[in-house]
Design a protein around this motif. Sequence first.
Motif, short mmCIF file in Angstrom:
data_model
loop_
_atom_site.label_atom_id
_atom_site.label_comp_id
_atom_site.label_asym_id
_atom_site.label_seq_id
_atom_site.Cartn_x
_atom_site.Cartn_y
_atom_site.Cartn_z
N ILE A 297 6.94 -4.83 -5.72
CA ILE A 297 6.14 -3.62 -5.82
C ILE A 297 6.93 -2.46 -6.39
N ALA A 298 8.15 -2.35 -5.95
CA ALA A 298 8.97 -1.25 -6.46
C ALA A 298 9.05 -1.29 -7.97
N ILE A 299 9.29 -2.45 -8.49
CA ILE A 299 9.40 -2.57 -9.95
C ILE A 299 8.06 -2.30 -10.62
N GLU A 300 7.02 -2.80 -10.03
CA GLU A 300 5.69 -2.55 -10.61
C GLU A 300 5.39 -1.05 -10.64
N LEU A 301 5.70 -0.40 -9.56
CA LEU A 301 5.44 1.04 -9.51
C LEU A 301 6.20 1.75 -10.62
N ALA A 302 7.43 1.36 -10.77
CA ALA A 302 8.25 2.00 -11.80
C ALA A 302 7.64 1.77 -13.17
N GLU A 303 7.22 0.55 -13.42
CA GLU A 303 6.64 0.25 -14.73
C GLU A 303 5.37 1.05 -14.95
N LYS A 304 4.57 1.09 -13.94
CA LYS A 304 3.33 1.85 -14.07
C LYS A 304 3.63 3.31 -14.38
N GLN A 305 4.58 3.84 -13.67
CA GLN A 305 4.91 5.24 -13.90
C GLN A 305 5.38 5.45 -15.33
N ASN A 306 6.18 4.53 -15.78
CA ASN A 306 6.69 4.65 -17.14
C ASN A 306 5.58 4.56 -18.17
N LEU A 307 4.59 3.77 -17.82
CA LEU A 307 3.50 3.52 -18.74
C LEU A 307 2.54 4.70 -18.82
N ASN A 308 2.00 5.05 -17.67
CA ASN A 308 0.97 6.09 -17.70
C ASN A 308 1.24 7.26 -16.77
N GLY A 309 2.48 7.36 -16.34
CA GLY A 309 2.82 8.49 -15.50
C GLY A 309 2.23 8.50 -14.10
N SER A 310 1.55 7.44 -13.75
CA SER A 310 0.94 7.43 -12.43
C SER A 310 1.99 7.27 -11.33
N VAL A 311 1.75 7.96 -10.26
CA VAL A 311 2.68 7.90 -9.13
C VAL A 311 1.94 7.37 -7.92
N GLU A 312 2.41 6.28 -7.41
CA GLU A 312 1.73 5.73 -6.24
C GLU A 312 2.66 5.69 -5.04
N HIS A 313 2.05 5.70 -3.90
CA HIS A 313 2.82 5.60 -2.67
C HIS A 313 2.26 4.43 -1.89
N ILE A 314 2.99 3.36 -1.91
CA ILE A 314 2.49 2.16 -1.26
C ILE A 314 3.06 2.05 0.15
N VAL A 315 2.18 1.79 1.07
CA VAL A 315 2.62 1.59 2.44
C VAL A 315 2.25 0.17 2.85
N LEU A 316 3.25 -0.60 3.15
CA LEU A 316 3.02 -2.00 3.50
C LEU A 316 2.84 -2.20 5.00
N GLU A 317 2.18 -3.28 5.32
CA GLU A 317 1.97 -3.60 6.72
C GLU A 317 3.09 -4.47 7.27
N PRO A 318 3.65 -4.08 8.38
CA PRO A 318 4.67 -4.92 9.00
C PRO A 318 3.97 -6.00 9.83
N GLU A 319 4.73 -6.97 10.25
CA GLU A 319 4.10 -7.97 11.12
C GLU A 319 5.07 -8.42 12.20
N LEU A 320 4.52 -8.88 13.28
CA LEU A 320 5.37 -9.29 14.39
C LEU A 320 5.92 -10.67 14.16
N LEU A 321 7.21 -10.80 14.35
CA LEU A 321 7.84 -12.10 14.19
C LEU A 321 8.34 -12.51 15.57
N MET A 322 7.60 -13.37 16.19
CA MET A 322 7.95 -13.71 17.56
C MET A 322 9.00 -14.79 17.59
N ARG A 323 10.14 -14.47 18.16
CA ARG A 323 11.16 -15.49 18.30
C ARG A 323 11.54 -15.52 19.78
#
Lengths: 331, 331
Positions: A297-323
């Motif tokens: 995603i980081a790379i995609e965001l960078a490419e998008k920004q380079n392309l059309n100047g768009s700035v996005e803020h992506i927030v990902l979902e964490p998940e529980l890893l039960m061990r």
Amino acid sequence: MADLSIDVVAKAAGVHRSTVSRAFSRPEAVKSETREHILRVAEGLGYTMSPLAQALRRKTSTFIPLIVPDITNPFFAELAKTMTQAADERGYQLLLCVTNGDPAKTDGYFTAMQAMYAPFGIVAPSTKVDTEALKLFDFGHKVVVIDRVEGDSSVPTVTVDSRRGIMLALDHLHSLGHTSIGYVSGIAGTHTAQDRMDAYLELSAEGNSTPLVLDSGSDPDAGARAAQHYLEMENPPTAIIAANDMVAFAVISALGQNGIRVPDDVSVIGFDGLALGARFNPPLTTVRQPIDDMGNIAIELAEKQNLNGSVEHIVLEPELLMRASTAGPRK
Amino acid sequence: MADLSIDVVAKAAGVHRSTVSRAFSRPEAVKSETREHILRVAEGLGYTMSPLAQALRRKTSTFIPLIVPDITNPFFAELAKTMTQAADERGYQLLLCVTNGDPAKTDGYFTAMQAMYAPFGIVAPSTKVDTEALKLFDFGHKVVVIDRVEGDSSVPTVTVDSRRGIMLALDHLHSLGHTSIGYVSGIAGTHTAQDRMDAYLELSAEGNSTPLVLDSGSDPDAGARAAQHYLEMENPPTAIIAANDMVAFAVISALGQNGIRVPDDVSVIGFDGLALGARFNPPLTTVRQPIDDMGNIAIELAEKQNLNGSVEHIVLEPELLMRASTAGPRK
DNA sequence: AGTGTTATTGCAACCGATCTCAGCAACCGA
DNA sequence: TCGGTTGCTGAGATCGGTTGCAATAACACT
């Protein structure tokens, strides 16, 4: 193996160097027949274009810096790994830059990268200082930050939802029957560390339980101090949330040194989801960040920004890893 | 912040660009007065030379590739850390290259680095394939290998004495009273792994004890399998030597999952001396490799070779790092 | 046949340095 | 005063590509 320049290939193929250049970088501009011939000749000679010369002339390269404070920290190592992969799938070459938390170094990397015509850069959660620094560069607006950036939404970011992560941890612990849950903080200066802590504090309050911060330090010894603190309490919590896996390791280790068993005596849950956690003793229950996705995603965001100047803020979902580092409270 | 080329500075300082160039890269060739003036002007403009252009023209750069199979492995991460430091103290810029064990990638890195005029490269213990590959390049003779290289003493190397390390481990265990000592192997294809294993086998034989290899695999599950093997034995060893710290962690973890305690039920000693080991549960006793020294020495060797063609093979002394994963055998 | 496109390729300037060679001034000793 | 050094700086080619522009060829259309 001698010096293989574009002219050598050109001569060998009986064409002008500009044609060779085009055969490589703008295939559609060359008659397919010619192109194939050139490519064949080049192949035969074992020729590859000089990225240096290309970058110099084009004023843009495929080098992309990944700036991290400490590669020794497995979180960054894993990030570096997935980013290397992601970068190279897209034809970039990742350059790992390690700052060791030295702002001067961060600065140095920025200028260096600017000089190398990096099309953009990635900076991983570091101190606020670093994210400040990047505004000084033209470059600054072609950076993706893997962290939250305060008061400046002009920089694309990708983060994982801290609050949600802490909530996951808390819920898991509650469902196991824990009611007294302590907290140990992580790397200072990072927004994520701050966010996780805040989330813990808020969620505790909302749940009407009194927050219990065992240690809010940031150094490698935070874990040990937290354990010490735990030992000194007359009424220690039955579970501990660590702001990140490394701290969790340290806490469990220190506790173990004092005869306290995890999860028998106290449950501990981490935050990060490091691969290492699976081989800890005991295997660490943790809130997993989708590190792999972050890289892509980081790379995609960078490419998008380079392309059309768009700035996005992506927030990902964490998940529980039960061990195995959490269990019901000791009766 | 605009485009700052050497010509801009030259004009601003009222001299020719060659003079500016000399002011930076061959200070003694310019009248000190002129030089200072130029430097001052450059400073004022915020000018730095383009490493790209320099490398292109000089046919030599300050980029030095560190090729490692997996940055996620803390050993390589620590190596990368010290090497970054060492490199940059000497004016080099370390480029971390991660192969993930893919020989094609190693190849790609070599050509890329050749194209970038890297003065030399460092390759960290990897498969034999990799060290083979490097001979295909001119570059091949300007590489330092952090591992032993079979049948080719033309490549400088720096390693730690495997035999001595295993001896240290064995002696430590013996002195604790252990007589039945098992072994778990490490990363396949590496000479160091092979050497450690051989050392264990030989030293056991010399000590008249029968070697007991719990697992000789190389994947991340070697630890788990070793533990399994241990559990199935009617007469398991009272101590285990792991070929490297990561394996030791895995073994201890897997053992722990099955109710076996370290060091109460069985002692485990690692090999590497990772910082992480200090925060393992229990803190890992291990044979420490002087990773810091390795980084510095590797670069020194490379420089020496570049200077006068000398090829050295440095063998470092390991040392015992006593922590808490070993104890006397259970009576 | 004459003219207008379009597809290909060659030409040459340029990216930002380095480095050899030459020019020029000051200096040296006889 | 003159040939010979020595010290410093400028010219200009060069490193290995890229790219706008011009030239040529091929093909279409009236």
